[in-house]
Scaffold this motif. Structure first.
Motif, PDB file in Angstrom:
ATOM      1  N   ALA A 231       0.854  -1.196   0.000  1.00 24.57           N
ATOM      2  CA  ALA A 231       0.000   0.000   0.000  1.00 24.57           C
ATOM      3  C   ALA A 231       0.886   1.241   0.000  1.00 24.57           C
ATOM      4  CB  ALA A 231      -0.885  -0.007   1.229  1.00 24.57           C
ATOM      5  N   LYS A 232       0.491   2.251  -0.753  1.00 23.60           N
ATOM      6  CA  LYS A 232       1.302   3.475  -0.836  1.00 23.60           C
ATOM      7  C   LYS A 232       1.253   4.207   0.509  1.00 23.60           C
ATOM      8  CE  LYS A 232       0.096   7.334  -3.270  1.00 23.60           C
ATOM      9  NZ  LYS A 232      -0.216   7.977  -4.560  1.00 23.60           N
ATOM     10  N   PRO A 233       2.423   4.523   1.067  1.00 26.41           N
ATOM     11  CA  PRO A 233       2.420   5.262   2.325  1.00 26.41           C
ATOM     12  C   PRO A 233       1.806   6.647   2.097  1.00 26.41           C
ATOM     13  CG  PRO A 233       4.646   4.558   1.717  1.00 26.41           C
ATOM     14  CD  PRO A 233       3.763   4.250   0.560  1.00 26.41           C
ATOM     15  N   LYS A 234       0.986   7.098   3.016  1.00 26.98           N
ATOM     16  CA  LYS A 234       0.353   8.418   2.853  1.00 26.98           C
ATOM     17  C   LYS A 234       1.319   9.532   3.246  1.00 26.98           C
ATOM     18  CE  LYS A 234      -4.529   7.310   3.197  1.00 26.98           C
ATOM     19  NZ  LYS A 234      -4.514   5.870   3.504  1.00 26.98           N
ATOM     20  N   ALA A 235       2.294   9.174   4.042  1.00 31.03           N
ATOM     21  CA  ALA A 235       3.257  10.186   4.488  1.00 31.03           C
ATOM     22  C   ALA A 235       4.654   9.595   4.454  1.00 31.03           C
ATOM     23  CB  ALA A 235       2.920  10.611   5.916  1.00 31.03           C
ATOM     24  N   VAL A 236       5.580  10.350   3.844  1.00 33.15           N
ATOM     25  CA  VAL A 236       6.985   9.917   3.901  1.00 33.15           C
ATOM     26  C   VAL A 236       7.823  11.088   4.388  1.00 33.15           C
ATOM     27  CG1 VAL A 236       6.927   8.140   2.094  1.00 33.15           C
ATOM     28  CG2 VAL A 236       7.350  10.516   1.453  1.00 33.15           C
ATOM     29  N   ASN A 237       8.952  10.775   4.982  1.00 35.63           N
ATOM     30  CA  ASN A 237       9.869  11.829   5.366  1.00 35.63           C
ATOM     31  C   ASN A 237      11.283  11.245   5.404  1.00 35.63           C
ATOM     32  OD1 ASN A 237      10.842  14.341   6.072  1.00 35.63           O
ATOM     33  ND2 ASN A 237       9.192  14.712   7.546  1.00 35.63           N
ATOM     34  N   ALA A 238      12.264  12.147   5.501  1.00 31.07           N
ATOM     35  CA  ALA A 238      13.644  11.678   5.559  1.00 31.07           C
ATOM     36  C   ALA A 238      14.479  12.613   6.400  1.00 31.07           C
ATOM     37  CB  ALA A 238      14.228  11.597   4.156  1.00 31.07           C
ATOM     38  N   VAL A 239      15.489  12.034   7.053  1.00 30.34           N
ATOM     39  CA  VAL A 239      16.474  12.853   7.756  1.00 30.34           C
ATOM     40  C   VAL A 239      17.862  12.452   7.285  1.00 30.34           C
ATOM     41  CG1 VAL A 239      15.167  13.344   9.860  1.00 30.34           C
ATOM     42  CG2 VAL A 239      16.490  11.253   9.710  1.00 30.34           C
ATOM     43  N   PHE A 240      18.780  13.391   7.409  1.00 29.39           N
ATOM     44  CA  PHE A 240      20.155  13.150   6.983  1.00 29.39           C
ATOM     45  C   PHE A 240      21.056  13.535   8.152  1.00 29.39           C
ATOM     46  CE2 PHE A 240      23.889  13.925   4.172  1.00 29.39           C
ATOM     47  CZ  PHE A 240      23.811  12.766   3.421  1.00 29.39           C
ATOM     48  N   PHE A 241      21.866  12.589   8.594  1.00 30.35           N
ATOM     49  CA  PHE A 241      22.702  12.805   9.769  1.00 30.35           C
ATOM     50  C   PHE A 241      24.194  12.750   9.423  1.00 30.35           C
ATOM     51  CE2 PHE A 241      19.131  10.674  12.292  1.00 30.35           C
ATOM     52  CZ  PHE A 241      18.753  11.840  12.936  1.00 30.35           C
ATOM     53  N   GLY A 242      24.987  13.503  10.179  1.00 31.28           N
ATOM     54  CA  GLY A 242      26.438  13.355  10.102  1.00 31.28           C
ATOM     55  C   GLY A 242      26.929  12.738  11.395  1.00 31.28           C
ATOM     56  N   TRP A 342      17.384  12.305  -0.679  1.00 28.82           N
ATOM     57  CA  TRP A 342      17.603  11.005  -1.324  1.00 28.82           C
ATOM     58  C   TRP A 342      18.609  11.096  -2.475  1.00 28.82           C
ATOM     59  CZ3 TRP A 342      17.537   6.201  -0.189  1.00 28.82           C
ATOM     60  CH2 TRP A 342      16.596   5.662   0.694  1.00 28.82           C
ATOM     61  N   THR A 343      18.638  12.259  -3.142  1.00 27.32           N
ATOM     62  CA  THR A 343      19.585  12.421  -4.252  1.00 27.32           C
ATOM     63  C   THR A 343      21.016  12.175  -3.786  1.00 27.32           C
ATOM     64  OG1 THR A 343      18.117  13.977  -5.310  1.00 27.32           O
ATOM     65  CG2 THR A 343      20.413  14.077  -6.005  1.00 27.32           C
ATOM     66  N   TRP A 344      21.317  12.591  -2.552  1.00 25.40           N
ATOM     67  CA  TRP A 344      22.676  12.406  -2.034  1.00 25.40           C
ATOM     68  C   TRP A 344      23.012  10.936  -1.861  1.00 25.40           C
ATOM     69  CZ3 TRP A 344      26.275  15.896  -2.377  1.00 25.40           C
ATOM     70  CH2 TRP A 344      25.860  17.208  -2.603  1.00 25.40           C
ATOM     71  N   ARG A 345      22.039  10.129  -1.614  1.00 23.51           N
ATOM     72  CA  ARG A 345      22.302   8.693  -1.496  1.00 23.51           C
ATOM     73  C   ARG A 345      22.272   8.014  -2.872  1.00 23.51           C
ATOM     74  NH1 ARG A 345      23.092   4.424  -2.593  1.00 23.51           N
ATOM     75  NH2 ARG A 345      22.607   2.468  -1.550  1.00 23.51           N
ATOM     76  N   LYS A 346      21.233   8.350  -3.657  1.00 24.82           N
ATOM     77  CA  LYS A 346      21.055   7.625  -4.921  1.00 24.82           C
ATOM     78  C   LYS A 346      22.125   7.969  -5.952  1.00 24.82           C
ATOM     79  CE  LYS A 346      16.062   7.063  -4.444  1.00 24.82           C
ATOM     80  NZ  LYS A 346      14.746   7.481  -4.949  1.00 24.82           N
ATOM     81  N   SER A 347      22.804   9.110  -5.792  1.00 28.78           N
ATOM     82  CA  SER A 347      23.807   9.508  -6.779  1.00 28.78           C
ATOM     83  C   SER A 347      25.181   8.894  -6.518  1.00 28.78           C
ATOM     84  CB  SER A 347      23.951  11.030  -6.799  1.00 28.78           C
ATOM     85  OG  SER A 347      22.727  11.630  -7.059  1.00 28.78           O
ATOM     86  N   VAL A 348      25.354   8.251  -5.377  1.00 30.53           N
ATOM     87  CA  VAL A 348      26.704   7.755  -5.042  1.00 30.53           C
ATOM     88  C   VAL A 348      27.268   6.826  -6.140  1.00 30.53           C
ATOM     89  CG1 VAL A 348      28.105   6.473  -3.368  1.00 30.53           C
ATOM     90  CG2 VAL A 348      26.383   8.070  -2.548  1.00 30.53           C
ATOM     91  N   PRO A 349      26.523   5.793  -6.606  1.00 25.77           N
ATOM     92  CA  PRO A 349      27.112   4.902  -7.619  1.00 25.77           C
ATOM     93  C   PRO A 349      27.547   5.649  -8.886  1.00 25.77           C
ATOM     94  CG  PRO A 349      25.051   3.950  -6.791  1.00 25.77           C
ATOM     95  CD  PRO A 349      25.161   5.326  -6.208  1.00 25.77           C
TER      96      PRO A 349
END
Ligand code: MLT
Ligand code: ZN
Length: 485
Positions: A231-242, A342-349
């Motif tokens: 089922a499609k999540p109604k809410a998504v979010n993301a955090v980026f940590f150092g 997400w771009t920062w993760r997906k662009s690594v390869p």
């Protein structure tokens, strides 16, 4: 291409002639065949995405139906013509391109969505449906494809099943061995084996479809996939940590599982090298954090109530910052921010590949050992003086991956491929993984790259079983030859 001289063309395989091409023309229309005397014209089918492996095929077949795939396979089997099945050709181990003159069987024209049942969530499609299109179709029906990958715009549903790719949300949605409900497969002799009925449970003997998931097209050609959409999540979010060290990455993981619990949908890490490479590659995109760190973690949440989820996530962020567990963190404010993170993760390869080239390893280890392989490799490269501070060092070591799955990708980005670097990396990496009882392929497969290396992760008896299976389904060995089996 550098690695190809290590094998010889099998003399038993027939060399394609005009009779064969006439046969294929008799069963296929003009737009289902690409032929050229010069393999250069067919380079996008002959060469892999990393530009490391390059075959010499003169003939690409792109059938539009399973029946045509079946006729092709029967003819090739009867005539001992070697075949390499190919999806979106985004594979990372040289599994989906020819080594010599094998016919390329592209699934690209088998690209219809067959059926979707919104009640059970069962999605059925041809193997050649691009993953992005599966996602989009399911989105419109309030569902999602249970797998996502950086190569989603090009990879095929059948290809990811053949590879048994894990992707960015395995932590949440599980592996393809659980989500695939049925497959339609053409065997080397042309027989079609199908269990597309998509029963959630079916305990009538061996679960044959599992054999084809991750077989990399060595025992059959997947033409149809039936899979459980979520089922499609109604809410998504993301955090980026150092963060400072990998130990803290693990502590953060434990905390995320316990405190974000049911809304946690991804926990990805990247090291300093990965992000340095990606900063260089993404140039104009502002980096989400103020400082640079030894490690970065991306946490994604997916749930059904935006307020509840965001509240939970921001409490989690403040708490981790206040307790000094992490040095710096940002939470996405909106969907655009979420995509940027997400771009920062997906662009690594792609960033690593753009460095010049890369030696690529994809390993499973116990979580406590996950990053140690990168440290061990970096130490060796450092000792050889290859990881300098020059504006662009000869070698850049980039470790990243899926913490929840115990899966690290180690990309050794290089300005050029050299024997010196190769000898420092191999067999060291494989021996290291063996010593820790890990796996030399977590999700990218074995293909040509790890041919002859199964023994680092598998026992003799397991390898014998695999060979028995290969010989049983493909006694002439025509399907995806010269690869791992
Ligand atoms: C990823 O996790 O980004 C994929 O496995 C692709 C890759 O590592 O190249
Ligand atoms: Zn991955």
């Amino acid at each position: 291409a550098e690695e190809y001289p290590k094998v010889k063309r099998t003399a038993n395989f027939k060399i394609l002639d005009s009779t064969d091409v006439s046969y294929f023309r008799s069963i296929l229309s003009n737009d289902e065949i690409l032929q050229s005397q010069s393999p250069e014209d067919l380079v996008s089918f002959n060469q892999d995405w990393m530009k490391k492996y390059r075959g010499q095929s003169n003939l690409i077949l792109l059938p539009k139906s399973t029946e045509k795939v079946s006729k092709i396979m029967k003819y090739c089997n009867d005539n001992k013509l070697a075949v390499v099945p190919q999806g979106g050709n985004t594979d990372l181990v040289g599994a989906s391109v020819p080594v010599f003159d094998e016919i390329v069987l592209s699934l690209r024209n088998l690209n219809k969505i067959r059926d979707f049942d919104p009640v059970s969530g069962t999605f059925k499609c041809d193997a050649g449906v691009v993953m992005r299109d599966a996602h989009q179709y399911l989105h419109e029906h309030d569902h999602i494809f249970p797998l996502d990958l950086p190569s989603r715009n090009n990879c095929h549903v059948g290809g990811v099943v053949s590879t048994n790719a894990g992707g960015l949300n395995l932590l949440r949605y599980g592996s393809l061995h659980g989500n695939v409900l049925g497959l339609e497969v053409v065997l080397p002799n042309g027989e079609i084996i199908s269990n597309m009925n998509a029963l959630r449970k079916d305990n009538t003997g061996y679960d044959l479809k599992q054999l084809f998931i991750g077989a990399e097209g060595t025992i059959g050609v997947i033409t149809g996939v039936s899979i459980l959409a979520a089922a499609k999540p109604k809410a998504v979010n993301a955090v980026f940590f150092g963060l400072d060290c990998f130990d803290t990455v693990q502590k953060l993981f434990v905390k995320a599982k316990s405190e974000l619990s049911e809304i946690l949908s991804a926990f990805e890490f990247m090291d300093r090298g990965s992000i340095e490479c990606t900063i260089e590659y993404l140039k104009d995109l502002p980096f989400p954090l103020k400082n640079q760190h030894n490690f970065y973690v991306l946490i994604e949440t997916s749930g059904s109530n935006k307020n509840h989820d965001d509240e939970k996530l921001s409490a989690f962020v403040s708490e981790t910052l206040n307790s000094k567990l992490i040095s710096e963190g940002v939470m996405a404010k909106d969907k655009a921010d979420y995509d940027r993170i997400w771009t920062w993760r997906k662009s690594v390869p792609t960033a690593c590949n753009s460095y010049g080239g890369m030696y690529k390893y994809d390993m499973s280890l116990q979580l406590k050992d996950l990053y140690s392989v990168s440290e061990a490799v970096t130490e060796r490269l450092n000792a050889a003086g290859l990881i300098g501070d020059a504006p662009k060092p000869i070698v850049k070591s980039c470790g990243y991956g899926h913490v929840g799955d115990g899966n690290i990708h180690l990309n050794i980005a290089v300005r050029e491929f050299t024997k010196q670097i190769e000898n420092l990396l191999e067999p060291f990496v494989y021996e290291y993984i063996q010593s820790k009882k890990g796996s030399i392929s977590a999700e990218h497969g074995v293909g040509f790259h790890k041919k002859g290396k199964l023994h680092y992760s598998r026992s003799d008896i397991e390898i014998r079983f695999m060979k028995d299976i290969k010989n049983h389904y493909d006694p002439n060995g025509i399907l995806n030859p010269y690869k791992y089996i």
